[in-house]
Design an enzyme around this catalytic site. Structure first.
Site, PDB file in Angstrom:
ATOM      1  CG  ASP A   3      -0.312  -0.019   2.557  1.00  0.00           C
ATOM      2  OD1 ASP A   3       1.016   0.308   2.522  1.00  0.00           O
ATOM      3  OD2 ASP A   3      -0.887   0.146   3.624  1.00  0.00           O
TER       4      ASP A   3
ATOM      5  CG  ASP B  28      -6.105  -4.895   2.110  1.00  0.00           C
ATOM      6  OD1 ASP B  28      -6.462  -4.229   1.526  1.00  0.00           O
ATOM      7  OD2 ASP B  28      -5.432  -4.524   3.393  1.00  0.00           O
TER       8      ASP B  28
ATOM      9  CB  CYS C 199     -12.541 -26.375   8.704  1.00  0.00           C
ATOM     10  SG  CYS C 199     -11.008 -25.707   8.430  1.00  0.00           S
TER      11      CYS C 199
ATOM     12  CB  CYS D  13      -7.402 -25.387   8.282  1.00  0.00           C
ATOM     13  SG  CYS D  13      -7.884 -25.238  10.023  1.00  0.00           S
TER      14      CYS D  13
ATOM     15  CB  CYS E 154     -10.134 -28.088  11.784  1.00  0.00           C
ATOM     16  SG  CYS E 154     -11.135 -26.671  12.053  1.00  0.00           S
TER      17      CYS E 154
ATOM     18  CG  HIS F 276     -10.088 -22.268  11.691  1.00  0.00           C
ATOM     19  ND1 HIS F 276     -10.483 -23.292  11.078  1.00  0.00           N
ATOM     20  CD2 HIS F 276     -11.112 -21.117  11.798  1.00  0.00           C
ATOM     21  CE1 HIS F 276     -12.042 -23.044  10.905  1.00  0.00           C
ATOM     22  NE2 HIS F 276     -12.196 -21.811  11.330  1.00  0.00           N
TER      23      HIS F 276
END
Lengths: 399, 399
Positions: free
Chosen positions: B112, B285, B323, B325, B328, B354
Site C-alpha cells: 500500500d 486485503d 474444515c 485446515c 481443525c 484456521h
C-alpha cells in the site's frame, strides 16, 4: 505441518489390560568417562540418550507445533504437572483422551511432579509430612497435593514417565533443613511407589540433599533400595556455584544402578549438558533454549548472540552459517532483528526453532562421539576459545 | 516447513534490462452479476481472482511462515509501506535484496502507499499539496512523504503492485472536504504516474470521493483517463453504514475498464467480500481474519465463535467439523481454548491458520461458483440462517 507423527501401539497383556511398556538399554559405554549411549522405550515410542527434552509448560513447547519439533529432531518432551493441574485440569485432559491427544504429540512425554513449581511459590505454600498446601499463582485458590495425588494427576495425564513429588530446596539452605527435607522426599518417594499401579507411567525418584555429599549419598541409597524405573538428580541449577554441580554428579551417579536411566532436572547450558553427560547423565530438560529464544538470545557455533544488537541491522547472513535449521536456511540476522524489535510473533518461532535445533544437534554430536569413541576429543575441541568454554573436570584431564 | 516456494524468473528485455511483467486476464464473466474470474501475472508468479491478500504489516503475516501461507492456499500478500519505511527502512530492505528476499516470500506482494496509516495518525500529520508531514508512531520523529517519495519507497521494497499515495477521509466528512481531498488525491495519482519507471511495480490508482456519487464518478473518470495497471476503491470500511459500501461499488465499478483489476482496500467480512465480488471487485486485503484469530474469534461454517467461552472447556470437536485446515485436523476446541486462556503463542498461530484458511477457502468456493455459473445460487445458499447473512442487493433479486 506435513511431517507425520509415528504412533506406537500400547502393549497389551493376555487379558487385554494395558501395561506400561518401559525399557532402558545401554547401547555403549564410553571408555574415558561415565558417558553412555542408550535408548528408552515407552508406550509412545523410544528416544535415544543422551537426550534433551524441551519444556512444554502449559501443553505447548512455546510457539512451536509438534510437527516442527519432530523436524528439529525432538524425540521426547516434558509437561508441567503443576501448570496442567491448575489449567485446564488433569481431569479435563483425561476426558479429552490424555495429554498426548490433547496437545497432538504422539511421542514420549515426561511429566514432572509439580514440586519445583510449588516450592518456587515461596510464602504461598505450606509443607507437612502429608503433602503440600499452596495457592494457585493464577487465581489464589488453595490446593493440597500429596505424593499420592501427584501420581493420580500424572496417571490422568497419561504421561510415559512420571516423577515423584519432591521438595527442591533453594541454595543456600541450612544443612539440617536439607537433611529433614531430603528424608521427607525419600518417604514421599516410597509412598508414590506404593500407590503405583501396573498401568501407570514409569516412575522416577529424585535424588536430593543439596550440596552435601553425605546427604546426596543417603538419598541415593534410600531410593535405589526402593527400586524405581529411573533416577533424577534434583536440586541443582538453583543458584549454587557452577563447580558444585559437577561435584554433586561425581558423588551421585557412580552410586546409581548402571541399568537405569539418569535424569538431570532443569539443566542447563550447552556446557552443563556436555559436562553432565561425561559424568553419567542420560537426559535433561531445561527452559533455557526456548526462553532465551523469546528474549532474542541465540546459540551459535561461535557463542551466544543477542539478535537485537544494532550490528545485525543490515547483516544478511544467517544466525549461524554452519547451521542447517529452518531459520538459518531462510532468514537473515537483519530480518530476525527486525522481527524481534517489531515484537512479531514470528520472532519467537524462528528463534525457538534455531535454539532448539542447536541443542538437539549438540546431543546428536555427543551421541555420535560416544558411538565412535571420541567423546573426550569432542569435549576438548569444545573448550577452544570459540567453543563451549566448559571447565574441564580434573579427573578427565588426560594430559 | 517442507513446502517449496516456486520462484518465477523476472522477464528480461533484449538489453537484459528487467521490465515489470504485469498482466490481467478476465477468464470468465458471471452472467447474473458483475463478478469475474481472472488471473493477475506478476514478476513473482500469478494469482487467481477473486483473491484475498492477508496483511503482512511489518514483514510477516502475524505468527505464520511463508510455507504455512502456501499450504493454506495464499497466493499473494500485502505489505505496509508506512510500517516498513519506518522500520527497518526501505533502504535497508533494498540493500538486503528487497522485500521478497527479506521476508522469504517468493510470490506476489502488493504494497500500500502508507496513506491509510498516515491519515489515521490524526493530529500527528499535516497535509499540503506537496505531500504529508507526520510523526512516527514509534519514536515521534518527523517525516515527509510525497507521491514521488512513496513511489521510490515501493521501488526499493521491490513490490509487484504499488499503490499511489492517497488521502483516505474518515466518515463522516463535509462534502467540500471530501471533494478537495479527492481532487488532490487525483493530482497525486498523476504525479505518481509521471515518475513511474518501466522497471517499477505495476501501479494502481485509488478511487476516493467518500459516499458521494458525483465525487466517486469524478474520481473514476480522472484516474481512468490517466491509465493505471489497476484501480482500487479506497475510503470504505471507515465507519460508514454497511449499505453505503454496496452503493459506492454500484456507482463505481461499472465505470472502471473491464480489462483492469479492481481492488477493494481494507475489506472485509466474508459477507462484504461475497457481496463485493458480485459487484465486480477482483481482490481484497483485510486484517480481519488474522486480527480476529489473535483475539480468539474464529470463523466457522455456522457463524463466528469466541473460543474463550466456557462452553468449549471440554469440547473435543474441531473448531469446524467441515474444515480441513491444519488446526481443525489436529486440535480440539478445548485445546484452542486452553492455549488462548494460557496466552500461549501457539494460540495465535493455530487460530490464524484456521481463519485464513476459512477466507481462502471462501474465495476458492466463490471462484468455483463463477467458473461453473452458479454464483447466484452460492450467494443465496449463504444467506441461509447459518450462512453469511448478507443483505441481498435489490438488483440481484432474481425472484
Amino acid at each position: 505441518m506435513t511431517v507425520s507423527l509415528a504412533r506406537v501401539r500400547t502393549r497389551l497383556t493376555d487379558t487385554n489390560q494395558e501395561v506400561m511398556a518401559f525399557r532402558f538399554e545401554v547401547i555403549k559405554k564410553d571408555n574415558l568417562s561415565q558417558a553412555r549411549l542408550g535408548r528408552i522405550e515407552t508406550d509412545h515410542g523410544s528416544f535415544t540418550t543422551p537426550a534433551f527434552l524441551p519444556v512444554g509448560t502449559q501443553g505447548s513447547i512455546k510457539s512451536l507445533t509438534p510437527e516442527e519439533l519432530v523436524e528439529i529432531g525432538v524425540e521426547a518432551i516434558l509437561g508441567n504437572t503443576y501448570h496442567l493441574y491448575l489449567r485446564p485440569g488433569h481431569e479435563t485432559i483425561e476426558r479429552l483422551g490424555g495429554l498426548h491427544t490433547f496437545i497432538h504429540w504422539e511421542r514420549p512425554i515426561l511429566t514432572d511432579s509439580g514440586g519445583f513449581q510449588i516450592f518456587s511459590l515461596g510464602s504461598l505454600r505450606k509443607i507437612s509430612e502429608e503433602g503440600v498446601t499452596f495457592q494457585s499463582h493464577l487465581d489464589g485458590s488453595s490446593h493440597f497435593l500429596s505424593p499420592e495425588k501427584v501420581m493420580e494427576i500424572q496417571r490422568s495425564l497419561g504421561s510415559d514417565i512420571a516423577m515423584v513429588l519432591d521438595e527442591c530446596v533453594p541454595y543456600p539452605s541450612p544443612y539440617e533443613y536439607v537433611k529433614v527435607s531430603m528424608e521427607r522426599t525419600s518417604r514421599w518417594a516410597k509412598r508414590s511407589l506404593e500407590v503405583r499401579r501396573e498401568t501407570d507411567p514409569a516412575l522416577f525418584a529424585i535424588v536430593q540433599g543439596g550440596v552435601h555429599r553425605d546427604l546426596r549419598e543417603k538419598s541415593v541409597h534410600k531410593l535405589v533400595e526402593m527400586g524405581f524405573h529411573g533416577y533424577a538428580i534434583g536440586g541443582l541449577s538453583v543458584g549454587e556455584p557452577k563447580s558444585m554441580m559437577s561435584d554433586v554428579l561425581k558423588w551421585t551417579t557412580p552410586l546409581l544402578p548402571e541399568n537405569k536411566p539418569r535424569y538431570l532436572m532443569g539443566v542447563g547450558t550447552p556446557e552443563d549438558i556436555l559436562n553432565a553427560v561425561m559424568l553419567g547423565i542420560d537426559f535433561f530438560d531445561c527452559v533455557l533454549p526456548t526462553r532465551n529464544a523469546r528474549n532474542g538470545t541465540l546459540f551459535t557455533s561461535s557463542g551466544k548472540i543477542s539478535i537485537k544488537q544494532a550490528q545485525y541491522a543490515e547483516d544478511g547472513k544467517p544466525v549461524d552459517e554452519t547451521c542447517t535449521c529452518y531459520t538459518c536456511r531462510h532468514y537473515s540476522r537483519a530480518y530476525l532483528r527486525h522481527l524481534y524489535l517489531s515484537k512479531e510473533i514470528l520472532s519467537s518461532r524462528l528463534n525457538t526453532i534455531h535454539n532448539l535445533f542447536y541443542y538437539i544437534n549438540l546431543l546428536v554430536k555427543i551421541k555420535g562421539a560416544i558411538q565412535e569413541g571420541r567423546l573426550l576429543d569432542f569435549y576438548k575441541s569444545h573448550t577452544s576459545p570459540h567453543g563451549l568454554e566448559i571447565e574441564f573436570p580434573a579427573h578427565f584431564q588426560s594430559d
